[in-house]
Scaffold this motif. Structure first.
Motif, PDB file in Angstrom:
ATOM      1  N   ARG A   1     -13.207  13.066  -6.741  1.00  0.00           N
ATOM      2  CA  ARG A   1     -13.400  13.822  -7.969  1.00  0.00           C
ATOM      3  C   ARG A   1     -12.676  13.182  -9.150  1.00  0.00           C
ATOM      4  NH1 ARG A   1     -10.248  19.341  -8.424  1.00  0.00           N
ATOM      5  NH2 ARG A   1     -11.034  19.054 -10.533  1.00  0.00           N
TER       6      ARG A   1
ATOM      7  N   ALA B   1      -3.169  13.322  -4.016  1.00  0.00           N
ATOM      8  CA  ALA B   1      -3.760  14.013  -2.869  1.00  0.00           C
ATOM      9  C   ALA B   1      -5.282  13.948  -2.945  1.00  0.00           C
ATOM     10  CB  ALA B   1      -3.290  15.460  -2.827  1.00  0.00           C
TER      11      ALA B   1
ATOM     12  N   PRO C   1      -6.538  18.452   0.803  1.00  0.00           N
ATOM     13  CA  PRO C   1      -7.253  17.548  -0.106  1.00  0.00           C
ATOM     14  C   PRO C   1      -7.531  16.173   0.491  1.00  0.00           C
ATOM     15  CG  PRO C   1      -5.465  18.635  -1.276  1.00  0.00           C
ATOM     16  CD  PRO C   1      -5.364  19.059   0.157  1.00  0.00           C
ATOM     17  N   HIS C   2      -6.521  15.588   1.182  1.00  0.00           N
ATOM     18  CA  HIS C   2      -6.739  14.217   1.636  1.00  0.00           C
ATOM     19  C   HIS C   2      -7.803  14.136   2.725  1.00  0.00           C
ATOM     20  CE1 HIS C   2      -3.599  15.463   4.558  1.00  0.00           C
ATOM     21  NE2 HIS C   2      -4.241  14.658   5.369  1.00  0.00           N
TER      22      HIS C   2
ATOM     23  N   VAL D   1      -4.750   2.334  -5.705  1.00  0.00           N
ATOM     24  CA  VAL D   1      -4.341   3.564  -5.023  1.00  0.00           C
ATOM     25  C   VAL D   1      -5.560   4.245  -4.408  1.00  0.00           C
ATOM     26  CG1 VAL D   1      -3.399   5.873  -5.357  1.00  0.00           C
ATOM     27  CG2 VAL D   1      -2.286   3.920  -6.416  1.00  0.00           C
TER      28      VAL D   1
ATOM     29  N   THR E   1     -12.580   5.240  -3.340  1.00  0.00           N
ATOM     30  CA  THR E   1     -12.405   5.922  -2.060  1.00  0.00           C
ATOM     31  C   THR E   1     -13.694   5.926  -1.239  1.00  0.00           C
ATOM     32  OG1 THR E   1     -13.026   8.093  -2.897  1.00  0.00           O
ATOM     33  CG2 THR E   1     -10.721   7.490  -3.128  1.00  0.00           C
TER      34      THR E   1
ATOM     35  N   ALA F   1     -11.103  14.160   0.932  1.00  0.00           N
ATOM     36  CA  ALA F   1     -11.321  12.831   0.372  1.00  0.00           C
ATOM     37  C   ALA F   1     -11.779  11.884   1.480  1.00  0.00           C
ATOM     38  CB  ALA F   1     -10.038  12.314  -0.278  1.00  0.00           C
TER      39      ALA F   1
ATOM     40  N   ARG G   1     -11.609   4.897 -10.017  1.00  0.00           N
ATOM     41  CA  ARG G   1     -10.624   5.229  -8.989  1.00  0.00           C
ATOM     42  C   ARG G   1     -11.265   6.113  -7.909  1.00  0.00           C
ATOM     43  NH1 ARG G   1      -5.558   8.911 -10.585  1.00  0.00           N
ATOM     44  NH2 ARG G   1      -7.256  10.408 -10.643  1.00  0.00           N
ATOM     45  N   ALA G   2     -12.104   7.054  -8.363  1.00  0.00           N
ATOM     46  CA  ALA G   2     -12.789   7.918  -7.399  1.00  0.00           C
ATOM     47  C   ALA G   2     -13.758   7.097  -6.545  1.00  0.00           C
ATOM     48  CB  ALA G   2     -13.527   9.034  -8.127  1.00  0.00           C
TER      49      ALA G   2
ATOM     50  N   ARG H   1       0.836  -1.201   0.000  1.00  0.00           N
ATOM     51  CA  ARG H   1       0.000   0.000   0.000  1.00  0.00           C
ATOM     52  C   ARG H   1       0.876   1.258   0.000  1.00  0.00           C
ATOM     53  NH1 ARG H   1      -1.758   2.736   4.613  1.00  0.00           N
ATOM     54  NH2 ARG H   1      -3.539   4.101   4.267  1.00  0.00           N
TER      55      ARG H   1
ATOM     56  N   PHE I   1     -10.903  14.676 -13.013  1.00  0.00           N
ATOM     57  CA  PHE I   1     -10.337  15.933 -13.500  1.00  0.00           C
ATOM     58  C   PHE I   1     -10.744  16.186 -14.948  1.00  0.00           C
ATOM     59  CE2 PHE I   1      -7.753  14.598  -9.985  1.00  0.00           C
ATOM     60  CZ  PHE I   1      -7.431  15.772  -9.326  1.00  0.00           C
TER      61      PHE I   1
ATOM     62  N   GLY J   1      -6.908  11.006  -1.581  1.00  0.00           N
ATOM     63  CA  GLY J   1      -6.883  10.809  -0.138  1.00  0.00           C
ATOM     64  C   GLY J   1      -5.534  10.408   0.415  1.00  0.00           C
TER      65      GLY J   1
ATOM     66  N   ARG K   1      -6.408  12.994 -15.024  1.00  0.00           N
ATOM     67  CA  ARG K   1      -5.165  12.869 -14.269  1.00  0.00           C
ATOM     68  C   ARG K   1      -5.101  11.499 -13.613  1.00  0.00           C
ATOM     69  NH1 ARG K   1      -3.473  18.703 -11.942  1.00  0.00           N
ATOM     70  NH2 ARG K   1      -1.486  17.615 -11.881  1.00  0.00           N
ATOM     71  N   LEU K   2      -4.787  10.519 -14.426  1.00  0.00           N
ATOM     72  CA  LEU K   2      -4.571   9.174 -13.886  1.00  0.00           C
ATOM     73  C   LEU K   2      -3.106   9.060 -13.514  1.00  0.00           C
ATOM     74  CD1 LEU K   2      -6.691   7.292 -16.499  1.00  0.00           C
ATOM     75  CD2 LEU K   2      -7.126   7.277 -14.057  1.00  0.00           C
TER      76      LEU K   2
ATOM     77  N   HIS L   1      -6.334   3.351  -0.922  1.00  0.00           N
ATOM     78  CA  HIS L   1      -5.380   3.773   0.104  1.00  0.00           C
ATOM     79  C   HIS L   1      -6.094   4.340   1.326  1.00  0.00           C
ATOM     80  CE1 HIS L   1      -1.465   5.357   1.476  1.00  0.00           C
ATOM     81  NE2 HIS L   1      -2.192   6.332   1.964  1.00  0.00           N
ATOM     82  N   LEU L   2      -7.036   5.220   1.026  1.00  0.00           N
ATOM     83  CA  LEU L   2      -7.741   5.971   2.053  1.00  0.00           C
ATOM     84  C   LEU L   2      -8.482   5.087   3.041  1.00  0.00           C
ATOM     85  CD1 LEU L   2      -8.608   8.796   2.828  1.00  0.00           C
ATOM     86  CD2 LEU L   2     -10.357   8.670   1.090  1.00  0.00           C
TER      87      LEU L   2
END
Lengths: 373, 259
Positions: B87, A225, B77-78, B106, B173, B81, B169-170, A209, B89, A228, B93-94, B109-110
């Protein structure tokens, strides 16, 4: 024939290759000693140290994409920690297994400290600031001999204790299993073990991760960012991890060499380590190892080979081997970068990329075909 | 209209300027849970600026916004999220040199926790989490319909696939609000139609959608409510049919003199 039957010989081949590599690594110091002389075993030891450094820098540059031109500072922190705590300088002679972790920890702290002010910088700007930090550490070491003498200034610290684990000193030769193992051989096995550990850590981090978060920041920090990722913490973690590897290599260097001075930690060293990462293949552990080996061995081979080669060709030495060595080295770097811009052994991602491009081209053809039907 | 009327996002008097240029002034609006809310306006009206404020890329100069009950005046930003705003773009923006699957991983991650120790030891819980991450990523690839390209690098995907991957990807999260910046830009009619279906599915799964779009047909057919921005001000808001006939909106699009 089912898949399992096809797989089996491959698996056996992989094990054979692995065993052969292990055997090669085991006998390497003896073979080098017999074929090229003891001096070359020392060079191999240095190659292992540089591989550790390059793998540490690879975390910062290759994974997280943070161009660090002052990496040698952490090598210096590790080396000086060992030198100060294990030499007549302060009369301290702490054991290796305490000093090395302290050095690694200190380097880690320095990594985070020097990383913190650069968090908002990218690319060229980051490179310039880290370059400055690298120089600051070196200049500090150079000048910390007055008013209180800590580092002994430009003279450096000598008579550093050899690495010793319990009663086993790596500084002299030992008789083991009926073999005489000189000091350089012993260091070789110690460095090899730690290099393998560093490789293992790099491999594990790469596919985790945290590793993915580093790569996401490398690819697009804003998007990372927005997904997250706490970019500040993750970047600091990369700096700190990379610096820790540097600190370990530094401690080993001090114990092995028995002498450290600020001269060993110049900008040129940072650039050499960066070259190993870039030349070998950024982000790919195998590539970085290859880069480390080549960039240590090649200049030495040129040093030893350039003089005799001229003698044989022209009957006398036309150009000083020392300057010729750097010239040839530079040419070799340029040639590699022209022919293999992604490095000698690029990461599998780059390879996948090529395959995917083929795939995409194929798909495009399919679409055209579908449309014409 | 959806039966829910609970307010998810509330903007009050949001303003933002860059030097002398006022990008947004006094923008107030609210978005209800499970709505598809459209944000339209001519180029340079401040739509993307508003998005950047909502996702923490810009800090607002005036006003405030509350999301899911908490106030976010200036926030990283994080953390936004984390709060549940994800969001895409305008100019995709991958992570170009990572595979489609890794891109979504990825995004997980959150909502996962494995740190250095988990990475090094790979203990049972860490392995389970990794398993869960890749499992969920595959599900999401399937959900947006690009599971065939899971091991393709993001940059080698087709344009439409990249748009979909960004949405996946969005979604990874686990957002409450999905903010899409011109998702249909550059898509052909077929792709736009399937995007519309995808967005309706996403809304049906309980996620609120905020949409910037220039494709009027898509906006009219999809959105529950629409706000129109012009020169940083909200000039109209309401159901699409209403807004479409608003004289101020027509003036903004055709030119000031027409009103």
């Amino acid at each position: 024939m089912n898949i399992r039957e096809i797989m089996r010989p491959n698996k056996r081949n992989a094990w054979l290759a692995f065993a052969a590599l292990a055997l090669l690594l085991l006998v390497l110091p003896f073979a080098t000693d017999a074929l090229l002389g003891r001096g070359w075993v020392r060079i191999v030891d240095f190659a292992l140290l540089y591989i550790m450094l390059a793998l540490g820098l690879n975390i910062v540059v290759g994974y997280a994409g943070l161009l660090d031109l002052g990496y040698v500072a952490f090598f210096a922190v590790g080396a000086y920690t060992y030198a100060l705590l294990s030499s007549p300088q302060f009369g301290l002679h702490l054991p290796f297994w305490i000093v090395l972790p302290i050095g690694a920890l200190l380097a880690c702290v320095f990594g985070a400290l020097l990383g913190a002010p650069t968090l908002k910088l990218r690319g060229d700007y980051l490179a310039i600031v880290t370059l400055g930090f690298g120089e600051i550490i070196r200049i500090f070491l150079n000048n910390l001999n007055a008013p209180i003498n800590i580092t002994n200034g430009p003279q450096g610290i000598s008579q550093i204790d050899a690495i010793r684990i319990a009663e086993f000193s790596f500084g002299r030769s030992h008789e083991l299993f009926g073999l005489t193992l000189p000091s350089v051989h012993l260091y070789y096995y110690l460095f090899l073990a730690l290099t393998l550990l560093v490789v293992f850590v790099s491999l594990r981090l790469q596919d985790s991760r945290i590793g993915r978060a580093w790569m996401a920041i490398r690819e697009d920090e804003v998007a990372a960012a927005a997904m997250g990722i706490n970019t500040r913490n993750i970047k600091l973690l990369a700096f700190a991890m990379g610096a820790t590897f540097g600190g370990v290599a530094g401690g080993l260097f001090a114990g092995f060499q028995g002498f450290v001075s600020p001269e060993s930690f110049s900008l040129m060293e940072s650039i050499m380590i960066l070259c190993m990462v870039v030349l070998g293949g950024m982000g790919n552990i195998g590539g970085v190892v290859l880069g480390g080996v080549l960039l240590v061995v090649l200049p030495e081979a040129l040093r030893n080979g350039a003089g005799p080669a001229q003698q044989a060709l022209f009957g006398n030495t036309l150009i000083d081997p020392e300057s010729l060595r750097m010239l040839l080295f530079g040419v070799a770097l340029i040639v590699v970068m022209l022919w293999r811009p992604a490095g000698l052994w690029p990461s599998s991602q780059r390879q996948r990329e090529l395959e995917a491009q083929d795939g995409a081209a194929q798909q495009e053809q399919d679409t055209v075909y579908d449309a014409s039907k | 209209m959806t039966p829910q009327s609970e307010i998810l996002l509330q903007l009050s008097g949001v303003g933002k300027h860059f030097g002398g240029l006022t990008a947004l002034s006094e923008v107030s609006l609210h978005i209800r849970r499970c709505e598809i809310y459209g944000l339209i306006g001519p180029n340079g009206a401040g739509k993307t600026t508003l998005f950047n404020i909502l996702t923490g890329l810009y800090q607002l100069d005036a006003g405030s916004f509350t999301f899911a009950g908490s106030s976010f005046a200036s926030c990283k930003p994080h953390l936004l999220a984390q709060a549940g705003i994800a969001r895409t773009f305008q100019n995709i923006r991958l992570f170009p040199n990572m595979t489609a699957l890794e891109n979504i991983m990825v995004g997980r991650h959150l909502r996962t926790h494995g740190g250095i120790w988990a990475a090094l030891t790979r203990h049972a819980a860490a392995r389970r989490e990794e398993q869960e991450i890749s499992q969920r990523a595959l599900e999401l690839l399937r959900y947006v319909g690009i599971n065939r390209s899971s091991h393709t690098l993001a940059k080698n995907l087709s344009y439409g696939e990249q748009r979909r991957l960004e949405i996946a990807r969005a979604l990874a999260t686990e957002p409450k609000l999905l903010a899409l910046d011109e998702p249909a830009a550059g898509m052909n009619a077929t792709e736009t139609a399937s995007l519309k279906v995808l967005l309706q599915t996403i809304r049906a799964s309980g996620i609120t959608v905020l949409l910037i779009e220039h494709d009027v047909k898509l906006i009219m057919g999809l959105c529950d409510r629409v706000a129109v921005l012009d020169y940083g001000k909200k000039i109209a808001e309401g159901v699409p049919a209403e807004v479409r006939n608003d004289p101020a909106v027509i003036a903004a699009y055709i030119g000031g003199g027409a009103a």
